[in-house]
Design a protein around this motif. Sequence first.
Motif, short mmCIF file in Angstrom:
data_model
loop_
_atom_site.label_atom_id
_atom_site.label_comp_id
_atom_site.label_asym_id
_atom_site.label_seq_id
_atom_site.Cartn_x
_atom_site.Cartn_y
_atom_site.Cartn_z
N VAL A 620 0.84 -1.20 0.00
CA VAL A 620 0.00 0.00 0.00
C VAL A 620 0.87 1.25 0.00
O VAL A 620 0.62 2.21 -0.74
CB VAL A 620 -0.94 -0.01 1.22
N LEU A 621 1.92 1.24 0.84
CA LEU A 621 2.85 2.37 0.87
C LEU A 621 3.48 2.60 -0.49
O LEU A 621 3.63 3.75 -0.95
CB LEU A 621 3.91 2.12 1.93
N ARG A 622 3.84 1.52 -1.15
CA ARG A 622 4.45 1.62 -2.47
C ARG A 622 3.47 2.22 -3.48
O ARG A 622 3.87 2.97 -4.39
CB ARG A 622 4.92 0.24 -2.94
N SER A 623 2.19 1.92 -3.33
CA SER A 623 1.21 2.39 -4.29
C SER A 623 1.08 3.91 -4.29
O SER A 623 0.58 4.49 -5.26
CB SER A 623 -0.16 1.75 -4.00
N PHE A 624 1.52 4.58 -3.22
CA PHE A 624 1.45 6.03 -3.15
C PHE A 624 2.67 6.71 -3.79
O PHE A 624 2.76 7.92 -3.84
CB PHE A 624 1.34 6.50 -1.69
N THR A 625 3.63 5.90 -4.26
CA THR A 625 4.83 6.44 -4.88
C THR A 625 4.59 6.65 -6.38
O THR A 625 4.32 5.69 -7.10
CB THR A 625 6.03 5.49 -4.68
N ASP A 626 4.67 7.87 -6.81
CA ASP A 626 4.46 8.21 -8.22
C ASP A 626 5.82 8.55 -8.83
O ASP A 626 6.41 9.58 -8.51
CB ASP A 626 3.50 9.39 -8.34
N GLU A 627 6.31 7.69 -9.71
CA GLU A 627 7.62 7.91 -10.30
C GLU A 627 7.53 8.32 -11.77
O GLU A 627 8.51 8.21 -12.51
CB GLU A 627 8.49 6.65 -10.17
#
Length: 639
Positions: A620-627
């Motif tokens: 879930v934390l990773r899903s908030f990362t916009d690269e």
Amino acid sequence: MKLSMFGSEYSIPTDIVAAWVSVIVIGLVATYFVVKKRKLYVIWDYMKTTNHRKIGILYLLFGILYFFRAGIDALLIRTQLAIPNNDFWVFQGEKYNELFTTHGTLMIFFVAMPLLLGLMNIAVPLQIGARDLAFPFLNALGFWLFFAGSVFFNLAFFIDMTPEVGWTGYAPLSRAAFTPGAGTEFYVFGLQVSGLGTIFTALNLIVTIVRHRAPGMLYTRMPLFAWASLITSFLILIAFTVLAIALYLLMFDRLFGTGFFSGDEGDPVFWQHLFWIFGHPEVYILALPAFGIFSDIISTFSKKRVFGYGTMVASIGLIGFLGFMVWVHHMFTVGLGPVVNTFFAITTMAIAVPTGIKVFNWLFTMRGGVIHFTTPMLFALGFIPSFVIGGVTGVMLSLSAADFQFHDTHFVVAHFHYVIIASTILGVFAGLYYWYPKITGYILDEKLGKWHFWTFLIGYHVTFFPMHITGLEGMPRRVYTYSETDGIFLLNALSTVGAFLMGISMLFVIWNVYKTHKMKVKVSHDPWNGRTLEWTVPSPAPVHTFEPMPVIQSIDAYWYAKLAGHVLPTTTDVRIKPLERDSIQPFCIAMSLLIVSTGLTFRWYWLAITGGVALFAMLVLRSFTDEREDFYGKGDEHA
């Protein structure tokens, strides 16, 4: 020790508690020095890196570490078989089963695979003009999943729970009724977790090669190592997915009492089908990248373009395709019937055709060339006759009637090692010597490298050639003793001498690496006078490469540019690369799966749930990362 939770009481062996406490303490101490004292900052840097060269180095380091571990297992096996009725230490019966299980599993999954993936990580982006793999985060996650699976498998040794089901894990032996205890779970979950990482890396390589080639780098201009890596990645997607299914079903059989591989509904032969649908393509997953390495090396040190480039590419693809149509030749003695056996005998013979074509391509590449007998070239030359021997015995095994005599004897052991060591291990050695400047900035000593080559190659043939004869004499594989009346003592003793000579050869590698790094003599960007793009960037390869991007106009464009006395044309009109964004999340995700595996192995479901929750939270934390900015550049005109 007993633990009560959620109304249930769990029994925890003291040695397991001690092992985990030790791991936690060591981890905390290491973290303290890394983060606070900054004495070991390089470790922290590699733990969170997403750079393809650094991840490739990690693959190589752990692959070599496990190579020494699996090699010691092999020396113990050969010591036990050196003389008849040997009573060597404790390696008999159950312990001997554990020994060859560990040796085979490590060599296939935790030595050959990471060494090849490491070379792919380092060389493929450089060869095709890519600035990194397409998904740097996924690349790091792939490695740490491999790491977690390998650590979990090896942890079994330290708590005396080593699996004893062979590297093939045949049912019904691998079911709980025949191998109770947690040993087999280390095999199941270790391969599941590491295999998931391998699948991620294969996906990454496919996207990178398809979408991130330099301008003008057409498929018809790619180096053969890149071609071999692309086709191998497709094989991994299919084969490792089938293995994951087989391990998943076996996990349910062991943990929850299902009957996929036993009982009225199940059948142990189902496991054989699933495993060998993976297992035989795995042979080509290990061999094809080495074919690509040898092709590039032979071309470089013969000072000639590869003979029959199109035929070479076609034969690699055909080998990959036919590799999925031969798995039943491992099962000729199961009783599937003459029609099935005949079909798979024909397909097995057919796969020798594209393989033979490649041998002639390599020979004609050298014909008329100016050959330089460097260490990488010697390993390539040693590979050709060795692999041909393995191929000839493979055709012998393809005859289903003859296979009834050869099956499960040392003849099969000899054949398998002639194929895998000749292709994969010699290929890895060749690649390491060849690309060592790109990895470290140094070049390994040629004299010590040649000592390594000759001692290893001689030891290799002395070890495995006599096994053809002991197998024809009827010596079964997976046995820990034999009698003097069998008449095979001298052949077994000779094999043991050869195995120790192979072990001695690795001492030259250790000394070579130590001497090279102690002298610290840096090399130029092109120490081998190479032909492909990796030799255009500095040694070692920097984090940011190909700025500006080269434009490719032919096969071996760099070589012909040097001959013409000019540099490669470049362009800045290309897509912005995916920047490496360092992250500790891949490591944490892999460790959470390690916790889940531990919980399921010992039926500590509270621990498995805890690891699962941690895994979900990190996803879930990773899903908030916009690269997306990393791909196009904030406000860039290419966005």
